[in-house]
Motif scaffolding. Structure first.
Motif, PDB file in Angstrom:
ATOM      1  N   SER A  30       0.842  -1.213  -0.088  1.00 26.93           N
ATOM      2  CA  SER A  30       0.050  -0.060   0.174  1.00 26.93           C
ATOM      3  C   SER A  30       0.743   1.240  -0.110  1.00 26.93           C
ATOM      4  O   SER A  30       1.437   1.418   1.030  1.00 26.93           O
ATOM      5  N   THR A  31       0.896   1.913  -1.164  1.00 23.72           N
ATOM      6  CA  THR A  31       1.834   3.155  -1.226  1.00 23.72           C
ATOM      7  C   THR A  31       1.383   4.252  -0.138  1.00 23.72           C
ATOM      8  O   THR A  31       1.813   4.949   0.383  1.00 23.72           O
ATOM      9  N   GLY A  32      -0.214   4.295   0.202  1.00 23.05           N
ATOM     10  CA  GLY A  32      -0.579   5.172   0.947  1.00 23.05           C
ATOM     11  C   GLY A  32      -0.117   4.829   2.386  1.00 23.05           C
ATOM     12  O   GLY A  32       0.253   5.769   3.218  1.00 23.05           O
ATOM     13  N   ILE A  35       3.541   5.960   2.682  1.00 25.85           N
ATOM     14  CA  ILE A  35       3.639   7.290   2.765  1.00 25.85           C
ATOM     15  C   ILE A  35       3.307   7.996   4.123  1.00 25.85           C
ATOM     16  O   ILE A  35       4.076   8.657   4.784  1.00 25.85           O
ATOM     17  N   ARG A  36       2.172   7.214   4.660  1.00 31.11           N
ATOM     18  CA  ARG A  36       1.781   7.561   6.094  1.00 31.11           C
ATOM     19  C   ARG A  36       2.994   7.375   7.070  1.00 31.11           C
ATOM     20  O   ARG A  36       3.175   7.798   8.104  1.00 31.11           O
ATOM     21  N   GLU A  37       3.610   6.130   6.973  1.00 30.49           N
ATOM     22  CA  GLU A  37       4.763   5.659   7.987  1.00 30.49           C
ATOM     23  C   GLU A  37       5.963   6.698   7.835  1.00 30.49           C
ATOM     24  O   GLU A  37       6.467   7.234   8.696  1.00 30.49           O
ATOM     25  N   GLY A  56      -5.400  16.383   0.294  1.00 31.77           N
ATOM     26  CA  GLY A  56      -6.018  15.366  -0.917  1.00 31.77           C
ATOM     27  C   GLY A  56      -5.583  15.264  -2.185  1.00 31.77           C
ATOM     28  O   GLY A  56      -6.060  14.553  -3.045  1.00 31.77           O
ATOM     29  N   GLU A  57      -4.239  15.555  -2.360  1.00 30.50           N
ATOM     30  CA  GLU A  57      -3.567  15.527  -3.719  1.00 30.50           C
ATOM     31  C   GLU A  57      -2.853  14.229  -3.957  1.00 30.50           C
ATOM     32  O   GLU A  57      -2.362  13.957  -2.827  1.00 30.50           O
ATOM     33  N   LEU A  58      -2.416  14.065  -4.968  1.00 29.37           N
ATOM     34  CA  LEU A  58      -1.413  12.761  -5.257  1.00 29.37           C
ATOM     35  C   LEU A  58      -0.061  13.512  -4.808  1.00 29.37           C
ATOM     36  O   LEU A  58       0.303  14.511  -5.424  1.00 29.37           O
ATOM     37  N   ASP A  84      -2.042  -1.860  -3.474  1.00 29.72           N
ATOM     38  CA  ASP A  84      -3.400  -1.136  -2.986  1.00 29.72           C
ATOM     39  C   ASP A  84      -2.929   0.316  -3.072  1.00 29.72           C
ATOM     40  O   ASP A  84      -2.430   0.767  -2.458  1.00 29.72           O
ATOM     41  N   GLY A  85      -3.541   0.945  -4.098  1.00 29.65           N
ATOM     42  CA  GLY A  85      -3.245   2.336  -4.389  1.00 29.65           C
ATOM     43  C   GLY A  85      -2.052   2.824  -5.154  1.00 29.65           C
ATOM     44  O   GLY A  85      -1.877   3.841  -5.354  1.00 29.65           O
ATOM     45  N   PHE A  86      -1.544   1.650  -5.872  1.00 31.24           N
ATOM     46  CA  PHE A  86      -0.754   2.009  -7.162  1.00 31.24           C
ATOM     47  C   PHE A  86      -1.183   1.007  -8.227  1.00 31.24           C
ATOM     48  O   PHE A  86      -1.244   0.054  -8.046  1.00 31.24           O
ATOM     49  N   PRO A  91       1.188   7.937 -15.734  1.00 27.25           N
ATOM     50  CA  PRO A  91       2.388   7.596 -15.717  1.00 27.25           C
ATOM     51  C   PRO A  91       3.018   6.652 -14.715  1.00 27.25           C
ATOM     52  O   PRO A  91       4.095   5.770 -15.295  1.00 27.25           O
ATOM     53  N   GLN A  92       2.263   6.389 -13.853  1.00 25.68           N
ATOM     54  CA  GLN A  92       2.574   5.239 -12.609  1.00 25.68           C
ATOM     55  C   GLN A  92       2.175   3.807 -13.311  1.00 25.68           C
ATOM     56  O   GLN A  92       2.980   2.923 -13.252  1.00 25.68           O
ATOM     57  N   ALA A  93       1.261   3.832 -14.356  1.00 29.56           N
ATOM     58  CA  ALA A  93       0.965   2.650 -14.829  1.00 29.56           C
ATOM     59  C   ALA A  93       2.022   2.148 -15.818  1.00 29.56           C
ATOM     60  O   ALA A  93       2.555   1.311 -16.029  1.00 29.56           O
ATOM     61  N   GLU A 166     -12.075  16.425  -2.375  1.00 26.28           N
ATOM     62  CA  GLU A 166     -10.924  16.465  -3.295  1.00 26.28           C
ATOM     63  C   GLU A 166     -10.270  15.294  -3.556  1.00 26.28           C
ATOM     64  O   GLU A 166      -9.978  15.119  -5.019  1.00 26.28           O
ATOM     65  N   ARG A 167     -10.192  14.467  -2.768  1.00 24.31           N
ATOM     66  CA  ARG A 167      -9.688  13.004  -3.297  1.00 24.31           C
ATOM     67  C   ARG A 167     -10.440  12.116  -4.229  1.00 24.31           C
ATOM     68  O   ARG A 167      -9.793  11.744  -4.919  1.00 24.31           O
ATOM     69  N   LEU A 168     -11.830  12.493  -4.227  1.00 24.97           N
ATOM     70  CA  LEU A 168     -12.870  12.136  -5.015  1.00 24.97           C
ATOM     71  C   LEU A 168     -12.499  12.786  -6.699  1.00 24.97           C
ATOM     72  O   LEU A 168     -12.465  12.090  -7.557  1.00 24.97           O
TER      73      LEU A 168
HETATM   74  P1  AMP Z   1      -4.539   5.805   0.310  1.00 22.67           P
HETATM   75  O1  AMP Z   1      -4.438   5.367   1.610  1.00 22.67           O
HETATM   76  O2  AMP Z   1      -4.154   4.821  -0.783  1.00 22.67           O
HETATM   77  O3  AMP Z   1      -5.830   6.484  -0.116  1.00 22.67           O
HETATM   78  O4  AMP Z   1      -3.602   7.137   0.273  1.00 22.67           O
HETATM   79  C1  AMP Z   1      -3.426   8.229   0.960  1.00 22.67           C
HETATM   80  C2  AMP Z   1      -2.788   9.541   0.263  1.00 22.67           C
HETATM   81  O5  AMP Z   1      -1.500   8.967  -0.015  1.00 22.67           O
HETATM   82  C3  AMP Z   1      -3.438   9.717  -1.143  1.00 22.67           C
HETATM   83  O6  AMP Z   1      -4.378  10.861  -1.014  1.00 22.67           O
HETATM   84  C4  AMP Z   1      -2.168  10.311  -1.929  1.00 22.67           C
HETATM   85  O7  AMP Z   1      -1.937  11.740  -1.426  1.00 22.67           O
HETATM   86  C5  AMP Z   1      -1.200   9.404  -1.380  1.00 22.67           C
HETATM   87  N1  AMP Z   1      -0.710   8.364  -2.163  1.00 22.67           N
HETATM   88  C6  AMP Z   1      -0.910   6.976  -1.994  1.00 22.67           C
HETATM   89  N2  AMP Z   1      -0.642   6.346  -3.065  1.00 22.67           N
HETATM   90  C7  AMP Z   1      -0.403   7.307  -4.018  1.00 22.67           C
HETATM   91  C8  AMP Z   1       0.191   7.163  -5.382  1.00 22.67           C
HETATM   92  N3  AMP Z   1       0.289   5.817  -6.071  1.00 22.67           N
HETATM   93  N4  AMP Z   1       0.604   8.360  -6.262  1.00 22.67           N
HETATM   94  C9  AMP Z   1       0.356   9.344  -5.566  1.00 22.67           C
HETATM   95  N5  AMP Z   1      -0.089   9.706  -4.231  1.00 22.67           N
HETATM   96  C10 AMP Z   1      -0.287   8.503  -3.630  1.00 22.67           C
END
Ligand code: AMP
Length: 210
Positions: A30-32, A35-37, A56-58, A84-86, A91-93, A166-168
């Motif tokens: 999970s990239t999310g 990132i949170r860690e 709420g941005e990427l 999960d989340g990538f 560009p990521q794909a 914003e995330r939506l």
């Molecule tokens: P998630 O837990 O997957 O909803 O991710 C939480 C937040 O982390 C997202 O709203 C983005 O800001 C960032 N994030 C997670 N995965 C990605 C990704 N693949 N590309 C860009 N930002 C990401």
């Protein structure tokens, strides 16, 4: 098996990724959570990530792609994984293709925006192990305590109403095109993400043929 799980914020990706992991014995990436860690640890990368997640941005593609590349190179990913989340953008794909990653299945959890907004208010997560819960639909056994590791659950700051909207918006504008990328390749399997957790898990297992 290498699986991609698509779904808007709060569509249930984390919960369903856990179920698929248990069934197949492969890790969920999970990239999310990564990132949170980093944000919680206050690393230089984490400080940078926070600027985006709290709005709420990427997070910029270049940063996330490098992070993902390192993660899937680890030994626990040798027999497959669930993303999960990538990817969350074209560009990521494309980066996955460039890495030579062969994806076996792509599942999209389809949930309406209205339902997502309802769900987010009840979502609670474990800051330690990343497990997610819902106060009504998927409560922990002990109130506000993680079943898996006993840590106190929290509400994510990016689950606030205006951030969710914003995330939506970002999901529709940037991630839906990535989903279409796999649809064109005939790899996308859409699953109705409305209903109870176990019923949705069963639909996903069926879609994956597991
Ligand atoms: P998630 O837990 O997957 O909803 O991710 C939480 C937040 O982390 C997202 O709203 C983005 O800001 C960032 N994030 C997670 N995965 C990605 C990704 N693949 N590309 C860009 N930002 C990401």
């Amino acid at each position: 098996m290498r699986i991609i799980l698509f779904g808007g914020p709060g569509a249930g990706k984390g919960t369903q990724a856990s179920a698929i992991c248990s069934k197949l014995g492969i890790p969920s990436v999970s990239t999310g959570n990564i990132i949170r860690e980093a944000i919680a640890a206050g690393t230089p990368a984490g400080v940078e990530f926070k600027k985006y997640t709290e709005k709420g941005e990427l997070v910029p593609d270049s940063l996330v792609i490098e992070m993902l590349k390192d993660r899937i190179a680890r030994p626990d990913c040798a027999n497959g994984y669930i993303l999960d989340g990538f990817p969350r953008s074209i560009p990521q794909a494309e980066a996955l293709d460039e890495m030579g990653v062969e994806i076996d299945a792509v599942v999209s959890l389809e949930v309406s925006d209205e339902e997502i907004e309802k769900r987010m208010t009840g979502r609670r997560v474990c800051p330690k192990c990343g497990e997610s819960y819902h106060l009504v639909f998927n409560p922990p056994k002990t109130e506000m305590i993680c079943d898996k590791c006993g840590e106190a659950l929290i509400q994510r700051s990016d689950d606030k109403a205006e951030t969710v909207r914003e995330r939506l918006r970002v999901y529709h504008s940037q991630t839906e095109p990535a989903k279409a990328y796999y649809e064109k390749k005939g790899k996308l399997r859409k699953v109705d993400g409305n209903g109870n957790v176990e019923a949705i898990t069963a639909l996903i297992f069926k879609a994956l043929g597991i």
